[in-house]
Design an enzyme around this catalytic site. Structure first.
Site, short mmCIF file in Angstrom:
data_model
loop_
_atom_site.label_atom_id
_atom_site.label_comp_id
_atom_site.label_asym_id
_atom_site.label_seq_id
_atom_site.Cartn_x
_atom_site.Cartn_y
_atom_site.Cartn_z
CE1 TYR A 5 -3.74 4.28 -3.85
CE2 TYR A 5 -2.22 5.21 -1.91
CZ TYR A 5 -2.71 5.10 -3.38
OH TYR A 5 -2.39 5.91 -4.11
N GLY A 11 -1.40 0.84 6.74
CA GLY A 11 -2.58 1.56 5.88
C GLY A 11 -3.42 2.07 6.82
N GLY A 68 -5.96 0.70 8.24
CA GLY A 68 -6.49 -0.45 9.38
C GLY A 68 -7.43 -1.63 8.63
CG LEU A 98 7.49 5.17 8.57
CD1 LEU A 98 8.90 5.17 7.34
CD2 LEU A 98 8.38 5.50 9.77
CB CYS A 112 -1.00 2.80 -12.17
SG CYS A 112 0.16 3.78 -11.16
#
Length: 425
Positions: free
Chosen positions: A173, A217, A219, A237, A403
């Site tokens: 991501y 993220g 991984g 987190l 974006c």
């Protein structure tokens, strides 16, 4: 499937209704005022143009003085311009969600606003009491330890089943790094792999070394490093991400990857290298020194940190940081893009030299386009979890377009940089 709460999509956005006719009838006598607002936008468009149809039945072309994108916009209600003037980009989103303005493709409009960011000035930023109210709200989302966890959970704990529908198979991501010229022939998965390899190369890590990954993220980077014989300690987190990384490593039979659900400020120990891919945007300007100090403390003397970050034009940073935009209001509470100049100065003060920056903003625009295509495909066949309703879908559709336009307009960029700790530090 994950164990997220059944209303995980409800916290995004607000319930909306279509534009109301009576309000437009009340505003009709003030059409000349709204045309003056459009005059201000017209003057600020040095490149590109907007072809607009308006509530009074008239049509206008704004800009058109220099080459650039042409956006087609239908303003169905003058209320849309009121929301833009008072609520900035967040207000403009609310107007879109209420169908007060529409466009066959909003991306060129967002591109135009970013491309003309300097001459447009405060157009697109909240004003007056709305600005004060949103700043007060944003202040409550500061990224102290408990706030940072809450903000990360708000976005990332939507569920692994949601993100897996439209990210690449590796679940990365962040911006991919395409071969140039960018071509539709290259898969997103391939471009993401190129990006991850570039980050690993920047760390200088070798088999037997250790890497701290700040913001791991799902991984994908940890898996790449582990396959190269490098130990990775990932921190996050997001409980959803931690669970996914651990399952991924077990599935792949990879050892040497550990994941901790902790704040970057609580990391202990020394590492040969650090990697952090588009995590610092969630830190906030107030905590940039803490983030860079954590990197400096974690690195052994001579160690290297590979960072991928999203920056915004230094010339508009103060105006941007003094406002609360659409992203901060609806998508990433507590988030803030970086002023590269200010961030670099803090890094230097922490004993970290800034080396080999590489900017590739248009690659992010392409990444976002690919994500949106995949998102729309999932929506079209009803694959989104049932609790993600129409309002959520429309918000994320807008978010991905917004974006993409920003990166195409050049005012925001994505940068890979290597931070090197001195040998005598």
């Amino acid at each position: 499937m994950n164990a997220s709460a059944p209303n995980r999509g409800r916290r995004f956005g607000t319930r909306v209704t279509l534009a109301a006719g009576p309000a437009d009838r009340l505003l009709a006598p003030f059409a000349s005022l709204f045309h003056r607002m459009l005059d201000r936008i017209d003057l600020g468009l040095e490149t590109g143009a907007i072809e607009a149809s308006l509530p009074d039945g008239s049509n206008r072309v704004l800009g058109g003085r220099g080459d650039g994108p042409v956006a087609i916009v239908e303003i169905a209600s003058w209320t849309a311009l009121i929301r833009l003037a008072t609520g900035g980009s967040a207000g403009w989103y609310i107007a879109w969600s209420r169908r007060e303005w529409t466009s066959p493709d909003p991306v060129p409009l967002f591109d135009l606003f970013m491309r003309n960011r300097r001459p447009l000035g405060e157009v697109g930023r909240a004003r007056g009491i709305m600005r004060l109210a949103r700043r007060a709200w944003h202040a409550l989302r500061r990224n102290h330890r408990s706030g940072a966890r809450r903000n990360i959970e708000f976005h990332y704990d939507l569920g692994n089943d949601f993100y897996s529908l439209w990210l690449d198979p590796g679940m990365t991501y962040s911006s991919a790094l395409f071969d140039e010229p960018i071509s539709s022939e290259q898969s997103l998965e391939s471009a993401q792999a190129t990006k991850l390899r570039a980050i690993l190369e920047r760390t200088g890590a070798r088999p037997g070394d250790s890497i701290l990954e700040i913001g791991c993220g799902w991984g994908s980077f940890a898996e790449l490093a582990a396959r190269a014989g490098i130990a990775v300690h990932g921190i996050t987190l997001s409980a959803e991400q931690k669970r996914a990384v651990e399952a991924r490593m077990a599935r792949q039979g990879l050892e040497g990857v550990s994941v901790s659900l902790i704040d970057y400020r609580d990391v202990a120990g020394r590492y040969d290298a650090v990697a952090s891919i588009e995590m610092v945007e969630a830190v906030g300007q107030e905590y940039w020194p803490d983030y860079l100090e954590a990197i400096a403390d974690a690195l052994k003397p001579g160690g290297r940190a590979a960072i991928q970050l999203i920056s915004i034009d230094d010339e508009i940073f103060d105006a941007y940081a003094g406002n609360v935009d659409f992203i901060q209001r609806f998508v990433f509470p507590g988030g803030l893009l970086l002023s590269e100049t200010r961030f670099r100065a803090i890094a230097a003060a922490k004993g970290l030299s800034w080396e080999a920056p590489r900017r590739f903003g248009l690659h992010y625009a392409e990444t976002l386009r690919r994500w949106r295509d995949a998102f729309e495909a999932a929506v079209s066949v009803g694959r989104l979890p049932a609790e993600f309703d129409r309002h959520f879908v429309e918000l994320w559709r807008y978010y991905l377009m917004y974006c993409e336009g920003g990166f195409r307009g050049g005012g925001i960029d994505v940068v890979q940089v290597t931070l090197v700790k001195g040998e005598d530090a």
